[in-house]
Design a protein around this motif. Structure first.
Motif, PDB file in Angstrom:
ATOM      1  N   MET A 124      69.488 114.820  53.581  1.00 58.17           N
ATOM      2  CA  MET A 124      68.375 115.766  53.556  1.00 58.17           C
ATOM      3  C   MET A 124      68.413 116.676  54.767  1.00 58.17           C
ATOM      4  SD  MET A 124      65.850 116.595  51.665  1.00 58.17           S
ATOM      5  CE  MET A 124      65.488 118.275  52.109  1.00 58.17           C
ATOM      6  N   CYS A 125      68.978 116.191  55.849  1.00 56.88           N
ATOM      7  CA  CYS A 125      68.890 116.952  57.092  1.00 56.88           C
ATOM      8  C   CYS A 125      70.076 117.890  57.282  1.00 56.88           C
ATOM      9  CB  CYS A 125      68.770 116.004  58.282  1.00 56.88           C
ATOM     10  SG  CYS A 125      70.252 115.042  58.577  1.00 56.88           S
ATOM     11  N   ILE A 126      70.839 118.143  56.215  1.00 55.40           N
ATOM     12  CA  ILE A 126      71.980 119.041  56.415  1.00 55.40           C
ATOM     13  C   ILE A 126      71.481 120.445  56.717  1.00 55.40           C
ATOM     14  CG2 ILE A 126      73.812 117.831  55.164  1.00 55.40           C
ATOM     15  CD1 ILE A 126      73.201 119.454  52.759  1.00 55.40           C
ATOM     16  N   VAL A 127      72.058 120.999  57.765  1.00 48.75           N
ATOM     17  CA  VAL A 127      71.743 122.370  58.162  1.00 48.75           C
ATOM     18  C   VAL A 127      73.066 123.060  58.488  1.00 48.75           C
ATOM     19  CG1 VAL A 127      69.410 121.940  59.030  1.00 48.75           C
ATOM     20  CG2 VAL A 127      71.380 121.636  60.535  1.00 48.75           C
ATOM     21  N   GLU A 128      73.003 124.367  58.597  1.00 47.59           N
ATOM     22  CA  GLU A 128      74.207 125.122  58.921  1.00 47.59           C
ATOM     23  C   GLU A 128      74.485 125.000  60.409  1.00 47.59           C
ATOM     24  OE1 GLU A 128      75.789 129.293  57.187  1.00 47.59           O
ATOM     25  OE2 GLU A 128      73.640 129.047  57.339  1.00 47.59           O
ATOM     26  N   ILE A 129      75.589 124.418  60.756  1.00 51.75           N
ATOM     27  CA  ILE A 129      75.942 124.261  62.168  1.00 51.75           C
ATOM     28  C   ILE A 129      77.294 124.911  62.405  1.00 51.75           C
ATOM     29  CG2 ILE A 129      76.452 122.615  64.006  1.00 51.75           C
ATOM     30  CD1 ILE A 129      74.607 120.633  62.668  1.00 51.75           C
ATOM     31  N   ASP A 130      77.345 125.754  63.428  1.00 52.58           N
ATOM     32  CA  ASP A 130      78.607 126.381  63.806  1.00 52.58           C
ATOM     33  C   ASP A 130      79.025 125.809  65.147  1.00 52.58           C
ATOM     34  OD1 ASP A 130      80.756 127.907  64.433  1.00 52.58           O
ATOM     35  OD2 ASP A 130      79.782 129.844  64.038  1.00 52.58           O
ATOM     36  N   THR A 131      80.092 125.017  65.126  1.00 56.51           N
ATOM     37  CA  THR A 131      80.560 124.417  66.380  1.00 56.51           C
ATOM     38  C   THR A 131      81.725 125.216  66.952  1.00 56.51           C
ATOM     39  OG1 THR A 131      81.940 122.959  65.062  1.00 56.51           O
ATOM     40  CG2 THR A 131      79.848 122.074  65.840  1.00 56.51           C
ATOM     41  N   GLY A 132      81.906 126.432  66.480  1.00 54.87           N
ATOM     42  CA  GLY A 132      83.002 127.261  66.970  1.00 54.87           C
ATOM     43  C   GLY A 132      84.078 127.469  65.920  1.00 54.87           C
ATOM     44  N   ARG A 133      83.981 126.695  64.839  1.00 54.75           N
ATOM     45  CA  ARG A 133      84.985 126.811  63.784  1.00 54.75           C
ATOM     46  C   ARG A 133      84.378 127.474  62.544  1.00 54.75           C
ATOM     47  NH1 ARG A 133      87.680 121.094  63.059  1.00 54.75           N
ATOM     48  NH2 ARG A 133      85.519 120.473  62.919  1.00 54.75           N
TER      49      ARG A 133
ATOM     50  N   PRO B 151      80.460 128.469  60.493  1.00 52.88           N
ATOM     51  CA  PRO B 151      79.325 127.669  60.055  1.00 52.88           C
ATOM     52  C   PRO B 151      79.695 126.712  58.934  1.00 52.88           C
ATOM     53  CG  PRO B 151      79.104 129.954  59.329  1.00 52.88           C
ATOM     54  CD  PRO B 151      80.314 129.902  60.194  1.00 52.88           C
ATOM     55  N   ALA B 152      79.140 125.518  59.009  1.00 51.96           N
ATOM     56  CA  ALA B 152      79.367 124.522  57.958  1.00 51.96           C
ATOM     57  C   ALA B 152      78.085 123.731  57.789  1.00 51.96           C
ATOM     58  CB  ALA B 152      80.518 123.595  58.351  1.00 51.96           C
ATOM     59  N   LEU B 153      77.902 123.183  56.606  1.00 53.86           N
ATOM     60  CA  LEU B 153      76.727 122.359  56.356  1.00 53.86           C
ATOM     61  C   LEU B 153      77.005 120.948  56.859  1.00 53.86           C
ATOM     62  CD1 LEU B 153      75.802 123.634  52.813  1.00 53.86           C
ATOM     63  CD2 LEU B 153      74.369 123.820  54.837  1.00 53.86           C
ATOM     64  N   LEU B 154      76.274 120.523  57.873  1.00 54.52           N
ATOM     65  CA  LEU B 154      76.514 119.203  58.461  1.00 54.52           C
ATOM     66  C   LEU B 154      75.196 118.457  58.579  1.00 54.52           C
ATOM     67  CD1 LEU B 154      78.888 120.275  61.367  1.00 54.52           C
ATOM     68  CD2 LEU B 154      79.552 119.095  59.283  1.00 54.52           C
ATOM     69  N   PRO B 155      75.249 117.123  58.465  1.00 54.41           N
ATOM     70  CA  PRO B 155      74.014 116.348  58.638  1.00 54.41           C
ATOM     71  C   PRO B 155      73.595 116.348  60.107  1.00 54.41           C
ATOM     72  CG  PRO B 155      75.871 114.891  58.309  1.00 54.41           C
ATOM     73  CD  PRO B 155      76.399 116.273  58.161  1.00 54.41           C
ATOM     74  N   SER B 156      72.423 116.904  60.406  1.00 54.54           N
ATOM     75  CA  SER B 156      72.014 117.054  61.800  1.00 54.54           C
ATOM     76  C   SER B 156      71.652 115.724  62.444  1.00 54.54           C
ATOM     77  CB  SER B 156      70.840 118.027  61.900  1.00 54.54           C
ATOM     78  OG  SER B 156      69.770 117.572  61.100  1.00 54.54           O
ATOM     79  N   CYS B 157      71.486 114.654  61.659  1.00 53.62           N
ATOM     80  CA  CYS B 157      71.173 113.362  62.270  1.00 53.62           C
ATOM     81  C   CYS B 157      72.435 112.649  62.736  1.00 53.62           C
ATOM     82  CB  CYS B 157      70.381 112.478  61.301  1.00 53.62           C
ATOM     83  SG  CYS B 157      71.371 111.794  59.967  1.00 53.62           S
ATOM     84  N   MET B 158      73.602 113.215  62.442  1.00 57.73           N
ATOM     85  CA  MET B 158      74.853 112.551  62.823  1.00 57.73           C
ATOM     86  C   MET B 158      75.612 113.347  63.884  1.00 57.73           C
ATOM     87  SD  MET B 158      75.090 109.798  60.978  1.00 57.73           S
ATOM     88  CE  MET B 158      76.800 109.286  60.850  1.00 57.73           C
ATOM     89  N   ILE B 159      75.189 114.575  64.146  1.00 59.43           N
ATOM     90  CA  ILE B 159      75.969 115.457  65.013  1.00 59.43           C
ATOM     91  C   ILE B 159      75.290 115.593  66.369  1.00 59.43           C
ATOM     92  CG2 ILE B 159      76.987 117.772  65.203  1.00 59.43           C
ATOM     93  CD1 ILE B 159      77.997 116.333  62.767  1.00 59.43           C
TER      94      ILE B 159
ATOM     95  N   THR C 240      71.240 127.015  54.153  1.00 57.57           N
ATOM     96  CA  THR C 240      70.569 125.745  54.454  1.00 57.57           C
ATOM     97  C   THR C 240      69.486 125.465  53.428  1.00 57.57           C
ATOM     98  OG1 THR C 240      70.978 126.063  56.797  1.00 57.57           O
ATOM     99  CG2 THR C 240      69.259 124.496  56.207  1.00 57.57           C
ATOM    100  N   ARG C 241      68.688 126.483  53.148  1.00 59.51           N
ATOM    101  CA  ARG C 241      67.599 126.323  52.182  1.00 59.51           C
ATOM    102  C   ARG C 241      68.127 125.879  50.823  1.00 59.51           C
ATOM    103  NH1 ARG C 241      62.725 125.388  54.172  1.00 59.51           N
ATOM    104  NH2 ARG C 241      61.991 127.001  55.591  1.00 59.51           N
ATOM    105  N   LYS C 242      69.210 126.498  50.416  1.00 58.44           N
ATOM    106  CA  LYS C 242      69.762 126.178  49.096  1.00 58.44           C
ATOM    107  C   LYS C 242      70.271 124.734  49.080  1.00 58.44           C
ATOM    108  CE  LYS C 242      72.420 128.133  45.358  1.00 58.44           C
ATOM    109  NZ  LYS C 242      73.769 127.596  45.166  1.00 58.44           N
ATOM    110  N   ALA C 243      70.895 124.346  50.206  1.00 57.99           N
ATOM    111  CA  ALA C 243      71.418 122.986  50.283  1.00 57.99           C
ATOM    112  C   ALA C 243      70.278 121.971  50.243  1.00 57.99           C
ATOM    113  CB  ALA C 243      72.231 122.818  51.561  1.00 57.99           C
ATOM    114  N   GLN C 244      69.213 122.255  50.981  1.00 56.17           N
ATOM    115  CA  GLN C 244      68.075 121.324  51.001  1.00 56.17           C
ATOM    116  C   GLN C 244      67.437 121.236  49.622  1.00 56.17           C
ATOM    117  OE1 GLN C 244      65.811 123.112  54.165  1.00 56.17           O
ATOM    118  NE2 GLN C 244      66.748 121.811  55.731  1.00 56.17           N
ATOM    119  N   ASP C 245      67.319 122.398  49.009  1.00 54.92           N
ATOM    120  CA  ASP C 245      66.770 122.444  47.665  1.00 54.92           C
ATOM    121  C   ASP C 245      67.619 121.599  46.704  1.00 54.92           C
ATOM    122  OD1 ASP C 245      64.836 124.571  46.098  1.00 54.92           O
ATOM    123  OD2 ASP C 245      66.522 123.891  44.878  1.00 54.92           O
ATOM    124  N   GLY C 246      68.912 121.720  46.843  1.00 57.72           N
ATOM    125  CA  GLY C 246      69.818 120.972  45.966  1.00 57.72           C
ATOM    126  C   GLY C 246      69.747 119.476  46.218  1.00 57.72           C
TER     127      GLY C 246
END
Lengths: 220, 839
Positions: free
Chosen positions: B60-69, B71-79, B94-100
């Motif tokens: 549920m917590c996947i958000v768009e995170i850009d770590t320099g490589r 943007p990618a959808l990553l679980p924010s509770c693991m990163i 992000t919204r679309k991913a959360q919705d899905g």
């Protein structure tokens, strides 16, 4: 001329039809969507529709509803599902008949009849309990001794008297959005805001259903 | 990150993260989800829980995170955050991913919110409204399971509602250490369930209900009792044991319906044990005493308060006049708030004139030891170099302290030395487990330091010695067993202290507010604020008018004196000596021998039924005040519901009695009592009501008291090996969490959980005695005999026999003679299985 001029209105009105009725000997028909005393409906198999979810009590602006749920006995279930309305009380000294409880009810268990002619001699009697609110074995509201019922009061007590369709959308037309009900069966679909053109598709074998789908949809 | 490593010293340095276009300052190693929350951006989540390791189950917590490589959808509770990271929580992607994700979670989630206990406070409901699709596209049949199944006596599982977030299973495995629920099956068939024939019989199972983000786990005692929107809530402190967990007390229509754990760093971290969570049922019980009772012949009949108080006051006044103040005794008081304990302490000393007051029921430790030894908090204990456990089974008596210590051992490598008479639930977490023969704890400690003892334990003793070399050693000190006298344990503790410099202690006395009661002077020879009668004489004589001349008797002494006819008036303040005093024979003779018995209680216990006058008291959540936990932490209690009948708070009862005895305690409110405590009690000076009510007081404030009162005359060096009787076994009697006490027995959900009376002994001992497991045995001591089924249990040390205290029909109290250092019993078979052997 003065003397007879004063009687002009009187004489004119003498020949018009009389609108005053001799209440309570003579009762006027009530408007189609009048809000009156509540009923608790049953499913067609006789099970209570109320599941004791307390949404009606939660939404009530007058805070006149008290509901408690309980575990449904599996050997002799009172309503379908896990939970049933164990206590259901409405205080009619407080109720303002706003019908928000009817809107909130997820199972169309609580609806309103058109009955408003009832009175009490003490405050405790004004609190209707589940025993009094529940419809009888025929699906019709109980006519309690202190209530003045006329026959149209109980017509169409069922769920169609909602301001919106059960989906919550006003344009939800031509579909049956409610469940079958003891004494009324499955009712014809509501025509919604669009008026007369919508086509009735539902099975309205039971009683009052036939005069429902037409004509009344626009107003509420 | 590298420059931190090179510098070495720069421990905390902000990490700059761009969150929704704004640069925020995160801490190194912090997870994105937490950093965002601190910055005021809530990322939806189901599986993430601040007190458990992240697993990334729910997505549920996947958000768009850009770590320099890119943007990618990553679980924010693991990163964890990283320098220059760009996080987008509100972008269309992000919204679309959360919705899905929500649409998928809802695929199999039934829409029975109106009947679901979680409906209205459900994270799945809330987050679907906030982040999810407006309308369902799913028209197929949903997954079906039997609704609901009872996975334990207090928890129900509805597998249809489960979204497989792994919170409950993770809690059971990693926090509670009871891995009794688990995922079973695979893929679409995955479900949470128990193992066949093993219910989720954990003392902490109620926590899974609280952390379940949907209505999959519900609590039987709360089932369909109320809906979230008709609950009233107030924050308070649990008094089911003395750990002092913070709880949210919730009521509906003036009835308690639920407690929730409140997350405070210092104490319970949001967890509660099931006893604490569900014993609100006892407060609601129909069996509560509601009106005063007075004895007429053999019966107790309802009387008015005025009559009851007059009768009690005239009996107390008469006893004082004819037989002197020392013929009056007050026993009990651990149920009281600090304020009430103070009022009773003042009543006893200044109006009744007696020092024979004792809140302990002969099953604790001497109060000068509890109050006088240097103290450690729970946090300090968990962060200690080495912890010595010398006390009861923590999981049974102080469950949340067990959770905290278990966490410190498992996750932070705390070294624990366990000194006990038999295995406890801490044994598997202990670095070294040392067994002593009941009554000989001091001997073991002697051997520890003198390199003595049997060859087979030398290695263990050596390791324990090495661990005691650590800086910062804390001893968790309680009464390991009521079947041995406290002396040996105290001697062991003092001996440890003399050999380990700087050793601090955490008390493990279990009764609700026993530490508050002792602090308030409900102990012979003690005055409020942890001062002895002599030390505080000047101050308190001035404040209270008069003080007793000499030190009075403790509970055992009072009962002994009463049995000999020297106590004319015995006041039981929430005390049931017939059930709780270790020596029932003495308790029975004492209560019967007292000239007049006044009981102040919530329930008609065995002892209350013996009383001449019974005054009904209000119970938990019906009164406000403060309570003190094992650390000396003072935290506030709040009233939530109205007390039944005409019950009164205990402080008011004390004031009423004082008034009728011609005295005046001078209190109009509980707040006024606290003001006097703050003014007079040295240990509580500065602990003002304002401070306790402030944000500082939310988790309670530790009353740091003087520790000069330890005046033991005990010979720390003497060794007392008790003669061994080759035919006898030594009795160990400890408490289980669920026992025959009123709190459990008056809670219908908990009462059936009491294990009942079972004798446990080592299989080798049973072999030697020719007794088979499940036989009925007769356990006989010099005091009496008990017949109960026996179970072979390798966890019980050889030469001992275990019999839980205060179980249904418990005979442990029938076996114990408090005048003996240890209870020796003989065990013989009287029947096989359920069959009795006829003479």
């Amino acid at each position: 001329m003065g003397y007879f001029e004063g009687f002009r209105i009187t004489f004119k009105e003498m020949f018009k039809p009389r609108v005053t009725t001799s209440y309570p000997e003579e009762l006027r028909p009530k408007p189609e969507r009048a809000h009156g005393r509540h009923v608790l409906n049953r499913h067609e198999d006789g099970m209570e529709k109320c599941i004791g979810c307390e949404l009606c009590a939660g939404v009530c602006p007058a805070r006149c509803i008290y509901v408690r749920g309980a575990d449904n006995p599996t050997d002799a279930p009172i309503s379908p599902g896990e939970r049933y309305g164990f206590v259901y009380e409405i205080n009619y000294l407080r109720c303002i008949h706003c019908d928000l409880c009817v809107e909130a009810c997820p199972t169309e268990a609580i609806t309103e009849s058109k009955l408003f002619e009832f009175s009490f001699t003490n405050r405790a009697d004004a609190i209707y309990t589940k025993r009094e609110l529940l419809v009888g074995d025929d699906g019709r509201p109980q006519r309690l001794p202190w209530e003045l019922w006329s026959d149209d009061d109980e017509a169409n007590t069922s769920a169609w008297v909602r301001a919106t369709a059960s989906s919550g959308r006003a344009d939800y037309e031509g579909r049956v959005g409610w469940s079958a009900e003891l004494g009324y069966g499955i009712r014809a679909p509501e025509v919604g805001q669009a008026g007369e053109d919508a086509v009735a598709t539902a099975d309205d074998r039971h009683g009052h259903g036939d005069d429902v789908g037409h004509g009344h949809g626009g107003g509420h | 990150m590298t420059d931190i490593a090179e510098n070495g010293t720069e421990a905390v340095r902000g990490v700059a993260v761009t969150l929704n276009g704004r640069v925020i300052d995160a801490q190194p190693g912090e997870l994105v989800i937490n950093a965002a929350e601190r910055a005021g951006v809530y990322i939806p989540r189901f599986c993430h829980h601040p007190r458990m390791q992240p697993v990334g189950m729910c997505r549920m917590c996947i958000v768009e995170i850009d770590t320099g490589r890119g943007p990618a959808l990553l679980p924010s509770c693991m990163i964890p955050v990283a320098e220059g990271m760009v996080v987008e929580t509100e972008s269309p992607v992000t919204r679309k991913a959360q919705d899905g994700v929500l649409e998928f979670l809802l695929v199999n989630h039934p829409l029975d919110c109106p009947v679901c206990d979680k409906g209205g406070e459900c994270p799945l409901q809330d987050q679907t409204v906030a982040f999810g699709p407006g309308e369902s596209r799913f028209v197929e049949e949903k997954r079906h399971h039997e609704k609901p199944i009872a996975i334990s006596d207090v928890v129900q599982l509805d597998r249809e509602r489960c979204i497989l977030c792994d919170r409950c299973t993770r809690f059971a495995k990693t926090v509670a250490g009871d891995p009794l629920i688990s995922f079973v099956n695979r893929g679409n068939e995955t479900e949470v369930n128990t193992f066949p024939d093993h219910p989720f019989a954990s003392y902490f199972s109620g926590n899974t209900v609280q952390i379940c983000p949907v209505g999959a786990l519900t609590a039987t005692p709360y089932r369909f009792k109320a809906r979230p929107w008709d609950l009233d809530q107030v924050e308070s402190t649990c008094t089911s044991c003395s750990v002092g967990c913070r709880v949210a007390v919730e009521s509906s229509s003036n009835q308690l319906v639920r407690y929730l754990g409140v997350d405070v760093d210092a104490v319970n971290w949001g967890w509660l044990c099931d006893k604490g969570r569900f014993d609100f049922e006892a407060v609601n019980s129909e069996n509560r005493l509601a009106r005063p009772l007075a004895r007429q012949g053999d019966d107790l009949v309802e009387v008015s308060w005025s009559d009851a108080l007059t009768k009690a006051a005239s009996a107390l006044g008469g006893a004082k006049e004819r037989h002197g103040s020392s013929s009056i005794a007050v026993v009990g008081g651990a149920r009281l708030t600090n304020e009430e304990a103070y009022a009773w302490s003042k009543l006893a000393r200044s109006v009744l004139g007696t020092d024979s007051v004792d809140a302990q029921m002969g099953d604790g430790l001497p109060s000068d030891v509890v109050l006088g030894l240097p103290r450690a908090t729970i946090d300090e204990t968990c962060a200690a170099g080495t912890v010595v456990l010398l006390g009861p089974d923590l999981k049974e008596e102080l469950p949340i302290l067990y959770l905290r210590l278990r966490d410190a051992v498992v996750n932070h490598g705390l070294n624990v030395i366990e000194i006990s008479a038999s295995q406890t639930s801490m044994t598997r977490y202990a670095a070294v487990s040392l067994r002593y023969r009941p009554g000989e704890a001091a001997v073991l400690v002697q051997e520890l330091f003198e390199h003595a003892g049997d060859v087979d334990v030398q290695a263990d003793l050596g390791r324990a010695r090495a661990l005691l070399e650590a800086n910062n050693v804390v001893c968790v000190l309680g009464r390991p067993s009521v079947a041995e006298r406290a002396d040996s344990v105290v001697q062991a503790a003092l001996r440890l202290r003399s050999r380990v410099p700087g050793m601090r202690f955490l008390s493990a006395l279990r009764r609700a507010n026993i530490h508050g009661a002792l602090d308030m002077g409900l102990s012979p020879g003690m005055l409020p604020g942890r001062v002895s009668l002599e030390e505080g004489r000047e101050v308190f004589t001035e404040a209270w008018g008069q003080l007793p001349g000499s030190v009075g008797l403790d509970t055992a002494g009072v009962l002994r004196a009463a049995a000999e006819g020297r106590i004319q008036a015995l006041i039981l303040v929430g005390a049931d000596p017939l059930a709780d005093f270790p020596d029932r024979d003495l308790a029975r003779r004492g209560v019967a021998g007292a000239g007049f018995v006044l009981a102040v209680d919530c329930f008609a216990t065995d002892s209350v039924r013996q009383a001449d006058v019974v005054l009904p008291a209000v119970s938990y959540a019906e009164k406000a005040g403060t309570t003190t936990n094992i650390e000396g932490r003072v935290s506030r209690l709040h009233q939530k519901v109205t007390a039944p009948g005409t019950t009164r708070p205990d402080w008011m009862i004390a004031c009423d009695l004082a008034e009728r005895l011609g005295g005046d305690l001078g209190f109009e409110t509980a707040e006024a009592i606290w003001d006097e405590i703050e003014r007079l009690a040295p240990a509580h000076s500065g602990l003002t009501a304002q401070r306790l009510a402030s944000s500082e007081g939310l988790e309670g404030i530790v009353a740091a008291g003087p520790s000069s009162i330890l005046e033991t005359t005990m010979d720390v060096t003497a060794t007392a090996t008790l003669p061994v009787d080759g035919y006898s076994l030594r009795l160990v009697s400890t408490r289980k969490l669920y026992d025959n006490g009123t709190l459990v027995q008056q809670s219908p959900s908990l009462a059936p959980l009491a294990p009942g009376e079972v004798v446990r002994a080592n299989p080798a001992d049973l072999d030697r005695l020719g007794v088979a497991s499940n036989d009925r045995v007769r356990v006989a001591s010099s005091r009496g005999a008990v017949v109960a089924p026996v179970e072979a249990d390798a966890a019980v040390a050889r030469g001992t026999v275990l019999l839980a205290f205060n179980q249904s029909g418990s005979g442990a109290a029938d076996l114990i003679d408090v005048s003996l250092p240890v209870t020796e019993v003989r065990v013989e078979t009287v029947g096989i299985g359920d069959r009795e052997v006829s003479g």
